[in-house]
Structure formats: C-alpha cells, structure tokens
Write an enzyme that holds these catalytic residues in place. Sequence first.
Site, PDB file in Angstrom:
ATOM      1  N   LYS A 137       0.854  -1.241   0.085  1.00 51.86           N
ATOM      2  CA  LYS A 137      -0.035  -0.050  -0.112  1.00 51.86           C
ATOM      3  C   LYS A 137       0.783   1.324   0.135  1.00 51.86           C
ATOM      4  CE  LYS A 137      -2.203   2.127   3.192  1.00 51.86           C
ATOM      5  NZ  LYS A 137      -2.772   2.585   4.539  1.00 51.86           N
ATOM      6  N   ASP A 155      -6.780   1.191   0.942  1.00 52.05           N
ATOM      7  CA  ASP A 155      -6.657   1.255   2.263  1.00 52.05           C
ATOM      8  C   ASP A 155      -8.109   0.924   2.827  1.00 52.05           C
ATOM      9  OD1 ASP A 155      -8.400   3.209   1.850  1.00 52.05           O
ATOM     10  OD2 ASP A 155      -7.371   4.726   3.194  1.00 52.05           O
TER      11      ASP A 155
END
Length: 232
Positions: A137, A155
Amino acid sequence: MASQASASPARRSRARRLKPAQVEELFRRLKWLDPKPTTELEFSSPYELLVAVTLSAQATDVGVNKATRKLFPVANTPEAIAALGVDGLKPYISTIGLYNTKAANVVAMAEQLIERHASEVPRERAALEALPGVGRKTANVVLNTAFGEPTMAVDTHIFRVSNRTGLAPGKTVRAVEDGLLKVVPAHYLHDAHHWLILHGRYVCKARRPDCPRCPIRDLCLYKDKTPGEPEA
Ligand code: SF4
C-alpha cells in the site's frame, strides 16, 4: 432472500457489481466535485511523502501532519534522519501510534536509501517494497502520488467503498486492488484512489455512511443505506 442465499458465489458476485456505464458515471461525479484530489498528508518531496505514509499506518493524516511539521524542518533527507537515529527521531513522532516500530523502520529505511539508492526514493515497486516498513500500500501511494503512476493504494476506506458500492467487491485488499485496476476507466485511474479514500473518509463512513447526502447514492448497490432524503 432464499434465491439469493442459494445463488452461486459467481452469480452473487455478478449481481453486486456496477456496470461499466455506472462506474464511468460514479467517477464523473466524484471528479466534478473534486477535480484535483490529492493526499491530505503534507509533503514537499518523494522522501517526505515516503516517511509520512510510513508513519500513517493506523494513524490519522492530521496526526501525522502535526508530527512531520516539527520533524521535516529539522530532518527531511535520509542523511538527516539517519543522523537523528532512532532515539533522536522518537520524540518527534511519539504522538503517533506504533511509534517505536515506526522510528526503527524510518531510520533503517534512511540507511538503506543512502546505501543502495544514492539517497533517492526508488521508482520501482520491488525496490520500494524492499525498504523497511514499506508494504504494497505504501509503495502504491508513493508510486502514484510522488511519481504519477496509475496505481491503486487500497486502504480501509477504499476497501469499504469498493465493496459497499459494488464498484470492485472483494474479500481481500489485493482482490479489491486488482478489481479496481480492471474496472476503473483509464482516464480516472490516476486520481481514483484519492476520490475513493476521501469519499470513504467523509461520506461513506465506516459506522454510519451518510447516504442521504451521498452524490453516488442512486448508483450504489449497498443494501443497508442509511435512511433520509437527499437535501434539495
Ligand atoms: S449510498 Fe451510502 S453506502 Fe453507498 S456509497 Fe453512498 S454513503 Fe456509501
């Protein structure tokens, strides 16, 4: 309900997906509302962004900004962070969750950048993910926001919005990331993750989504929309 319960997973998954024209319309509206979205983390270089994103795991952007506003004027290069060391860095970030681990990672990352990348933030996913404290991420955020790559940093907000709306349903973060990369039209791909994060943070909130004032309410497939009429 009985027919839904007996439907095959493939049928259920098809039923919950937005059609391409709906996806196009969803992003058209999000873009109209916010033509130039960006991260709420404050940064002025790829390295500052990398540090800020690393600090932001399980912390708010507001909290990270408060810390980096004190840290970056003192140390905003790998050399300066490495010189601070773990004990020198901790006081700047002690208001952020998991700061002991994050301090160790940020200093180790600085040392690795100096040793292997001439103090530059690498632009390749594999090199980014090899840095201490950097996962997929974080790499996606840096590739997208510092280097303009059309990546999708999923997320908790994007995961929720993608599943609720039927944009890219998936059981894992990676499944949602892959799904979004398939369905988001190319012309929205670069900014899509910012629109979806902001939509999840301020409208499609975790505990109680604000469906009555949601700009994509008529497109969204979420079955448990919060009641109320949209404001005129
Ligand atoms: S209608 Fe409700 S559930 Fe659907 S995207 Fe909007 S806020 Fe989220």
